[in-house]
Scaffold this motif. Structure first.
Motif, short mmCIF file in Angstrom:
data_model
loop_
_atom_site.label_atom_id
_atom_site.label_comp_id
_atom_site.label_asym_id
_atom_site.label_seq_id
_atom_site.Cartn_x
_atom_site.Cartn_y
_atom_site.Cartn_z
N ALA A 200 0.95 -1.16 -0.02
CA ALA A 200 -0.11 -0.04 0.03
C ALA A 200 0.82 1.31 0.13
O ALA A 200 0.59 2.16 -0.77
CB ALA A 200 -0.90 0.08 1.22
N GLU A 201 2.15 1.26 0.81
CA GLU A 201 2.71 2.42 0.84
C GLU A 201 3.50 2.47 -0.49
O GLU A 201 3.36 3.79 -1.12
CB GLU A 201 3.85 2.22 1.85
N ARG A 202 3.92 1.55 -1.32
CA ARG A 202 4.61 1.88 -2.58
C ARG A 202 3.40 2.23 -3.60
O ARG A 202 3.60 2.98 -4.39
CB ARG A 202 4.99 0.49 -3.15
N ILE A 231 11.88 5.65 -8.26
CA ILE A 231 13.00 6.00 -7.49
C ILE A 231 12.48 6.47 -6.09
O ILE A 231 13.11 6.43 -5.03
CB ILE A 231 13.51 7.56 -8.29
N ALA A 232 11.24 7.06 -5.91
CA ALA A 232 10.82 7.43 -4.64
C ALA A 232 10.51 6.19 -3.79
O ALA A 232 11.21 6.10 -2.70
CB ALA A 232 9.50 8.18 -4.73
N VAL A 233 10.22 5.27 -4.47
CA VAL A 233 9.97 3.92 -3.68
C VAL A 233 11.45 3.22 -3.11
O VAL A 233 11.64 2.83 -1.99
CB VAL A 233 9.26 2.84 -4.15
N ILE A 234 12.46 3.33 -4.14
CA ILE A 234 13.81 2.95 -3.65
C ILE A 234 14.49 3.91 -2.54
O ILE A 234 14.92 3.13 -1.61
CB ILE A 234 14.54 2.93 -5.03
N LEU A 235 14.24 5.01 -2.59
CA LEU A 235 14.67 5.92 -1.49
C LEU A 235 14.15 5.68 -0.06
O LEU A 235 14.85 5.67 0.89
CB LEU A 235 14.34 7.52 -2.09
N PHE A 250 5.70 -3.13 -10.47
CA PHE A 250 6.00 -2.22 -11.51
C PHE A 250 6.30 -2.72 -12.89
O PHE A 250 5.90 -2.31 -13.92
CB PHE A 250 7.52 -1.85 -10.84
N ALA A 251 6.38 -4.25 -12.86
CA ALA A 251 6.41 -4.70 -14.08
C ALA A 251 5.00 -4.71 -14.71
O ALA A 251 4.88 -4.33 -16.18
CB ALA A 251 6.52 -6.16 -13.90
N ALA A 252 4.01 -4.87 -13.99
CA ALA A 252 2.67 -4.76 -14.45
C ALA A 252 2.28 -3.32 -14.86
O ALA A 252 1.81 -3.31 -16.18
CB ALA A 252 1.61 -5.24 -13.49
#
Length: 355
Positions: A200-202, A231-235, A250-252
């Motif tokens: 949910a956060e992502r 990028i935001a999720v990775i950070l 992200f693939a979908a």
């Protein structure tokens, strides 16, 4: 962990996961417990290259797991830090809403409704969980991008419809931006009351980027916005890159954005002729067929993009997922619309028509 004794740990873990044979009857979310416990370091993978429990525990802040040697007891919670009190208040509100939904709906249906609205899935029977996993529709009850998008879309639809009732105001004001801002606040509240799980956060970050793009008169569904979201999720959570949730979502999304962008370009380049006059029945059936075709293509594209990740991480594939998603997704869209309406009217006690 507030404090330790007998022995007092110099470097006490911030959080622990403990099991007990019996819990106090007065224990609620946020209660402080005391008791003797056996603490063990988080376990690693059961077999080589399998799921590493210690990896997830580390990034979740769980420094140990174990069990109580006796029955724990509750103590006064005045010493709890403010963050714990806030989390306790939110968790109690979630449980209260879930219990209200269970009381209104009842049975397994009530448990599924509670999972969709506040993310409480503990009461769903095991056979239903397994059936949804086998048919590839378990994502329906896992708060993720689908639910966030439906909540945001419902709020924007309701607000833009309400603004349309006042033509003078709607023609002079950027009502689309107002609706996008309200949708952003709504999905933030939905994130909090759904438990702030990783998926949910992502999904919130992804949708927030798209809604902010609307506020600045930019296209919402673009590969650039998807890259900004990644990028935001990775950070925020760099460890999620190696997890199935990040990879599959992200693939979908990338596959869907690319496919529908290509379809839009194809339709723009194609020479169009004025549509022939059709009867109401033919017009309705054509729109229905186009809608079902769109759902089918969405399932095929998303399923194809995530199939390899599902096989690698879960060692299973759902051959019935296309048929199941075609049957379920229209119903889920209606259910989520009613869920949003019930959440908006619940504080006033007017949610019974929607549950």
């Amino acid at each position: 962990v507030i404090s330790t004794a007998h022995p007092k740990l110099r470097y006490a873990p911030e959080r622990v996961r403990l099991s007990a044979r019996k819990v106090p009857a007065d224990m609620t979310a946020g209660s402080l417990l005391t008791g003797y416990a056996r603490l063990l370091q988080p376990t690693g993978p059961v077999r080589p290259d399998s799921y590493d429990f210690s990896f997830d525990s580390y990034f979740s802040g769980i420094g140990a797991s174990g069990f109580f040697l006796g029955n724990p007891k509750t103590i006064a919670s005045e010493d709890a830090p403010p963050s714990a009190r806030l989390a306790s208040t939110i968790e109690k509100a979630r449980e209260s809403i879930a219990n209200h939904i269970r009381g209104q709906v009842g049975g397994p249906e009530g448990e599924i409704a509670a999972a969709l609205i506040v993310g409480v899935r503990a009461g769903i029977p095991d056979e239903i969980n397994e059936a949804m996993r086998r048919t590839g529709i378990y994502h329906v009850i896992s708060i993720s991008g689908l639910h966030m998008a439906l909540v945001a879309g419902t709020i924007m639809l309701l607000l833009r419809g309400a603004f349309a009732l006042f033509p003078d105001f709607a023609s002079r004001r950027p009502v689309k931006k107002y609706a996008a801002a309200a949708a952003l606040v709504s999905i933030a509240a939905y994130l909090v009351f759904s438990g702030i799980v990783v998926a949910a956060e992502r999904s919130f970050i992804m949708l927030a980027v798209m809604l902010v793009a609307v506020l600045f008169d930019r296209a919402a569904l673009t590969m650039r916005n998807l890259a900004i979201s990644a990028i935001a999720v990775i950070l925020v959570s760099p460890h999620e890159v190696v997890g199935p949730s990040f990879q599959m979502s992200f693939a979908a999304t990338a596959a869907l954005v690319g496919a529908y962008a290509g379809w839009a370009d194809y339709r723009a380049d194609r020479t169009t002729t004025p549509p022939p006059k059709r009867s109401f029945l033919r017009f309705t059936s054509r729109k229905l067929a186009m809608g079902m075709g769109g759902l089918a293509m969405t399932s095929i594209i998303a399923g194809s993009a995530t199939a390899l990740f599902a096989i690698w991480h879960f060692q299973r594939v759902s051959p019935l997922s296309l048929v199941a998603n075609l049957a379920v997704m229209p119903i889920v869209s209606v259910v989520m619309f009613l869920g949003v309406a019930s959440a908006l009217t619940m504080p006033f006690g007017l949610d019974w028509p929607f549950l």
